[in-house]
Design a protein around this motif. Structure first.
Motif, PDB file in Angstrom:
ATOM      1  N   PRO A 145       0.830  -1.205   0.000  1.00 49.43           N
ATOM      2  CA  PRO A 145       0.000   0.000   0.000  1.00 49.43           C
ATOM      3  C   PRO A 145       0.869   1.263   0.000  1.00 49.43           C
ATOM      4  O   PRO A 145       2.027   1.228   0.390  1.00 49.43           O
ATOM      5  CB  PRO A 145      -0.753  -0.117   1.318  1.00 49.43           C
ATOM      6  N   PHE A 146       0.265   2.380  -0.415  1.00 49.84           N
ATOM      7  CA  PHE A 146       0.935   3.683  -0.300  1.00 49.84           C
ATOM      8  C   PHE A 146      -0.119   4.774  -0.162  1.00 49.84           C
ATOM      9  O   PHE A 146      -1.318   4.512  -0.283  1.00 49.84           O
ATOM     10  CB  PHE A 146       1.878   3.941  -1.493  1.00 49.84           C
ATOM     11  N   VAL A 147       0.354   5.981   0.111  1.00 50.18           N
ATOM     12  CA  VAL A 147      -0.564   7.112   0.273  1.00 50.18           C
ATOM     13  C   VAL A 147      -0.234   8.133  -0.813  1.00 50.18           C
ATOM     14  O   VAL A 147       0.914   8.551  -0.945  1.00 50.18           O
ATOM     15  CB  VAL A 147      -0.406   7.756   1.677  1.00 50.18           C
ATOM     16  N   GLN A 148      -1.254   8.484  -1.604  1.00 50.57           N
ATOM     17  CA  GLN A 148      -1.067   9.503  -2.644  1.00 50.57           C
ATOM     18  C   GLN A 148      -1.623  10.839  -2.132  1.00 50.57           C
ATOM     19  O   GLN A 148      -2.738  10.893  -1.614  1.00 50.57           O
ATOM     20  CB  GLN A 148      -1.814   9.109  -3.929  1.00 50.57           C
ATOM     21  N   LYS A 149      -0.843  11.900  -2.261  1.00 54.47           N
ATOM     22  CA  LYS A 149      -1.293  13.227  -1.804  1.00 54.47           C
ATOM     23  C   LYS A 149      -1.104  14.235  -2.916  1.00 54.47           C
ATOM     24  O   LYS A 149      -0.006  14.353  -3.478  1.00 54.47           O
ATOM     25  CB  LYS A 149      -0.466  13.689  -0.605  1.00 54.47           C
ATOM     26  N   ALA A 150      -2.158  14.969  -3.214  1.00 55.72           N
ATOM     27  CA  ALA A 150      -2.053  16.046  -4.208  1.00 55.72           C
ATOM     28  C   ALA A 150      -1.003  17.042  -3.717  1.00 55.72           C
ATOM     29  O   ALA A 150      -0.973  17.381  -2.533  1.00 55.72           O
ATOM     30  CB  ALA A 150      -3.391  16.744  -4.371  1.00 55.72           C
ATOM     31  N   ARG A 151      -0.121  17.485  -4.624  1.00 52.10           N
ATOM     32  CA  ARG A 151       0.915  18.425  -4.182  1.00 52.10           C
ATOM     33  C   ARG A 151       0.314  19.736  -3.718  1.00 52.10           C
ATOM     34  O   ARG A 151       0.794  20.335  -2.768  1.00 52.10           O
ATOM     35  CB  ARG A 151       1.923  18.675  -5.312  1.00 52.10           C
ATOM     36  N   LYS A 152      -0.735  20.173  -4.394  1.00 56.11           N
ATOM     37  CA  LYS A 152      -1.301  21.489  -4.053  1.00 56.11           C
ATOM     38  C   LYS A 152      -2.798  21.404  -3.792  1.00 56.11           C
ATOM     39  O   LYS A 152      -3.495  20.603  -4.390  1.00 56.11           O
ATOM     40  CB  LYS A 152      -1.071  22.463  -5.199  1.00 56.11           C
ATOM     41  N   GLY A 153      -3.258  22.287  -2.921  1.00 56.04           N
ATOM     42  CA  GLY A 153      -4.697  22.509  -2.787  1.00 56.04           C
ATOM     43  C   GLY A 153      -5.425  21.601  -1.813  1.00 56.04           C
ATOM     44  O   GLY A 153      -6.590  21.830  -1.532  1.00 56.04           O
ATOM     45  N   GLY A 154      -4.779  20.564  -1.271  1.00 53.55           N
ATOM     46  CA  GLY A 154      -5.503  19.672  -0.359  1.00 53.55           C
ATOM     47  C   GLY A 154      -5.572  20.246   1.050  1.00 53.55           C
ATOM     48  O   GLY A 154      -4.702  20.999   1.456  1.00 53.55           O
ATOM     49  N   TYR A 155      -6.626  19.934   1.780  1.00 53.28           N
ATOM     50  CA  TYR A 155      -6.699  20.261   3.204  1.00 53.28           C
ATOM     51  C   TYR A 155      -7.747  19.385   3.831  1.00 53.28           C
ATOM     52  O   TYR A 155      -8.596  18.826   3.133  1.00 53.28           O
ATOM     53  CB  TYR A 155      -7.007  21.741   3.451  1.00 53.28           C
ATOM     54  N   ASP A 156      -7.669  19.222   5.169  1.00 49.63           N
ATOM     55  CA  ASP A 156      -8.614  18.389   5.907  1.00 49.63           C
ATOM     56  C   ASP A 156      -8.832  17.037   5.220  1.00 49.63           C
ATOM     57  O   ASP A 156      -9.947  16.543   5.126  1.00 49.63           O
ATOM     58  CB  ASP A 156      -9.959  19.104   6.065  1.00 49.63           C
ATOM     59  N   GLY A 157      -7.770  16.471   4.715  1.00 52.54           N
ATOM     60  CA  GLY A 157      -7.859  15.129   4.146  1.00 52.54           C
ATOM     61  C   GLY A 157      -8.318  15.090   2.695  1.00 52.54           C
ATOM     62  O   GLY A 157      -8.232  14.057   2.048  1.00 52.54           O
ATOM     63  N   ARG A 158      -8.812  16.240   2.162  1.00 54.50           N
ATOM     64  CA  ARG A 158      -9.149  16.248   0.738  1.00 54.50           C
ATOM     65  C   ARG A 158      -7.817  16.263   0.005  1.00 54.50           C
ATOM     66  O   ARG A 158      -6.923  17.026   0.339  1.00 54.50           O
ATOM     67  CB  ARG A 158      -9.950  17.501   0.377  1.00 54.50           C
ATOM     68  N   GLY A 159      -7.703  15.423  -0.991  1.00 54.71           N
ATOM     69  CA  GLY A 159      -6.416  15.388  -1.684  1.00 54.71           C
ATOM     70  C   GLY A 159      -5.470  14.357  -1.083  1.00 54.71           C
ATOM     71  O   GLY A 159      -4.290  14.364  -1.390  1.00 54.71           O
ATOM     72  N   VAL A 160      -5.985  13.493  -0.187  1.00 54.46           N
ATOM     73  CA  VAL A 160      -5.178  12.392   0.353  1.00 54.46           C
ATOM     74  C   VAL A 160      -5.903  11.089   0.034  1.00 54.46           C
ATOM     75  O   VAL A 160      -7.084  10.951   0.333  1.00 54.46           O
ATOM     76  CB  VAL A 160      -4.994  12.520   1.884  1.00 54.46           C
ATOM     77  N   PHE A 161      -5.215  10.158  -0.587  1.00 56.36           N
ATOM     78  CA  PHE A 161      -5.856   8.909  -1.006  1.00 56.36           C
ATOM     79  C   PHE A 161      -4.967   7.736  -0.586  1.00 56.36           C
ATOM     80  O   PHE A 161      -3.808   7.653  -0.988  1.00 56.36           O
ATOM     81  CB  PHE A 161      -6.034   8.934  -2.534  1.00 56.36           C
ATOM     82  N   VAL A 162      -5.530   6.865   0.250  1.00 51.89           N
ATOM     83  CA  VAL A 162      -4.773   5.689   0.682  1.00 51.89           C
ATOM     84  C   VAL A 162      -5.029   4.575  -0.331  1.00 51.89           C
ATOM     85  O   VAL A 162      -6.169   4.141  -0.511  1.00 51.89           O
ATOM     86  CB  VAL A 162      -5.192   5.241   2.097  1.00 51.89           C
ATOM     87  N   VAL A 163      -3.979   4.147  -0.999  1.00 49.99           N
ATOM     88  CA  VAL A 163      -4.091   3.114  -2.027  1.00 49.99           C
ATOM     89  C   VAL A 163      -3.725   1.781  -1.386  1.00 49.99           C
ATOM     90  O   VAL A 163      -2.560   1.537  -1.049  1.00 49.99           O
ATOM     91  CB  VAL A 163      -3.169   3.445  -3.218  1.00 49.99           C
ATOM     92  N   ARG A 164      -4.775   0.950  -1.172  1.00 58.29           N
ATOM     93  CA  ARG A 164      -4.548  -0.304  -0.441  1.00 58.29           C
ATOM     94  C   ARG A 164      -4.441  -1.500  -1.373  1.00 58.29           C
ATOM     95  O   ARG A 164      -3.698  -2.423  -1.129  1.00 58.29           O
ATOM     96  CB  ARG A 164      -5.696  -0.548   0.543  1.00 58.29           C
ATOM     97  N   GLU A 165      -5.250  -1.483  -2.441  1.00 54.99           N
ATOM     98  CA  GLU A 165      -5.290  -2.656  -3.323  1.00 54.99           C
ATOM     99  C   GLU A 165      -5.269  -2.241  -4.790  1.00 54.99           C
ATOM    100  O   GLU A 165      -5.502  -1.064  -5.103  1.00 54.99           O
ATOM    101  CB  GLU A 165      -6.538  -3.482  -3.011  1.00 54.99           C
ATOM    102  N   GLU A 166      -5.020  -3.214  -5.656  1.00 55.46           N
ATOM    103  CA  GLU A 166      -4.911  -2.971  -7.112  1.00 55.46           C
ATOM    104  C   GLU A 166      -6.048  -2.109  -7.648  1.00 55.46           C
ATOM    105  O   GLU A 166      -5.826  -1.184  -8.420  1.00 55.46           O
ATOM    106  CB  GLU A 166      -4.946  -4.326  -7.856  1.00 55.46           C
TER     107      GLU A 166
END
Ligand code: ADP
Length: 393
Positions: A145-166
């Motif tokens: 697994p990994f965590v993808q985060k938008a470089r710009k503009g995210g806050y309060d968890g918007r723009g954060v995506f936990v990639v767990r499976e294919e």
């Protein structure tokens, strides 16, 4: 040459949300002149001396407020930093400094800063697109697994995506992003550091943060964090070293992960007052808001010690409701001792919108939890059960 300090400097804030409102409230007790740049109807309107109508991401609006003040600060990172550089060149004191604001507002640059300055942080790589991430997975250069985060503009968890499976790879954010190792987190901590241009530096006690499941929004925090004295000291030292390394004046709120093996990793930092410091209004002799103003005005910094253990709980808009939330709905809370209600003057509640917060003080953690349950119960008793008071265990 050191510029002479003005006797009654005018302060400007880019942004009039709840943080701007609480900064204005703190400054009001000193008769200070404070201007806020934001839209009409924002939470700081009516608390600031003057609302300058405009948009903090527009160059001309930032220049317009900046040319009327002696010291300019922010309550949100996504402002026009080109205008801030121009204002610095014209002699306006701008905190945080625009060069570092550019670094912090881009999670990619922020992570690179931690890496190059030797601060502990989760391993990461930068990617230009979702396809580039999928390609790295196919080629075996990146594994789940990994965590993808938008470089710009995210806050309060918007723009954060936990990639767990294919299957998650089909739903990656279609943006330039940071891809981080998914860290095992024992506890999430935050420490607020303050520093003034004269070089004085103070830190608040670390707090532990508990997030709303699924929404990545801070639900409640407890101060001090229930970790060893050694970890408390280490967390404060890291925050102090980071604000110095970033050469910032004002506040720096540093979010950290404590791992099960006892390591502290820096997650991200915000150069302004922060949700993790709201309890300091009642729980410390000098609140984070007053401290930020002291720091940017190069005044002596205030006392950061905790008077008492504290719990701060966000009051979020109900999931299934949009419209006004009259403040009298909260009145049953006011009968509880050492329970402090703060509402942000937002005209309309929306799902999960931060509408206010509650701070509770009590001598022990057990007492804090008991008080929180009582407060939640009282809110439900007054017919507020549609509201999102439900606690996550
Ligand atoms: P935001 O800027 O939106 O607050 P964060 O970077 O703080 O985003 O991430 C939101 C939450 O996601 C964190 O509080 C944490 O719970 C989780 N998270 C972030 N990065 C990681 C990571 N590398 N490993 C595991 N969980 C993470």
């Amino acid at each position: 040459m050191q510029r002479k300090k003005k006797e009654s400097p005018t302060v400007g804030i880019l942004g009039g949300g709840q943080l701007g409102r609480m900064l204005a409230l703190a400054f009001a007790k000193w008769d200070g002149d404070l201007l806020v740049l934001d839209r009409r109807g924002c939470p700081a309107e009516g608390v600031a001396c003057e609302l300058v109508e405009g948009d903090f991401s527009r160059e001309e609006d930032v220049l317009r407020i900046g040319r009327r003040v002696d010291v300019l600060t922010i309550e949100i990172e996504h402002v026009h930093t080109g205008a801030l550089r121009q204002l610095v060149a014209e002699g306006v004191q701008v905190h945080p400094r625009p060069e570092m604001l550019d670094v912090i507002a881009d999670k990619g640059l922020q992570k690179q800063f931690y890496r190059s300055a030797g601060f502990p942080t989760a391993s990461f790589e930068l990617y230009e697109s979702a396809e580039a991430i999928r390609e790295a997975v196919r080629a075996g250069r990146l594994s789940l697994p990994f965590v993808q985060k938008a470089r710009k503009g995210g806050y309060d968890g918007r723009g954060v995506f936990v990639v767990r499976e294919e299957a998650d790879l089909e739903h990656l954010l279609p943006l330039p992003s940071v891809v981080e190792d998914k860290v095992e987190i024992a506890l999430e901590l935050a420490v607020i550091a303050a520093r003034n241009p004269s070089g004085e530096l103070r830190t608040y006690e670390p707090v532990e943060m508990h997030f709303r499941e699924g929404a990545n929004l801070l639900d409640y925090l407890i101060a001090p964090a229930a970790v060893s004295d050694a970890h408390l000291a280490k967390a404060k030292k890291l925050a102090a070293e980071l604000i110095s390394a970033m050469d910032l004046c004002g506040l720096l709120a540093v979010e950290m992960f404590l791992t099960p093996s006892g390591d502290l990793l820096i997650n991200e930092a915000a150069p302004r007052p922060h949700n993790s410091g709201h309890h300091t209004i009642e729980a410390a002799p000098c609140s984070q808001f007053e401290q930020h103003l002291r720091a940017i005005l190069d005044l002596p910094l205030g006392d950061t010690r905790l008077r008492s253990p504290a719990l701060m709980m966000n009051l979020l808009g109900p999931e299934d409701y949009q419209g006004p939330l009259p403040w009298r709905r909260y009145e049953a809370l006011l009968g509880l001792p050492d329970v402090h209600l703060h509402l942000y003057g937002k005209k309309e509640s929306r799902p999960f919108r931060k509408m206010g917060h509650l701070s509770l003080l009590a001598p022990s953690r057990q007492e804090l939890m008991r008080k929180m349950e009582e407060a939640v119960g009282r809110m439900e008793n007054v017919g507020a059960s549609r509201l999102m008071w439900r606690l996550r265990r």
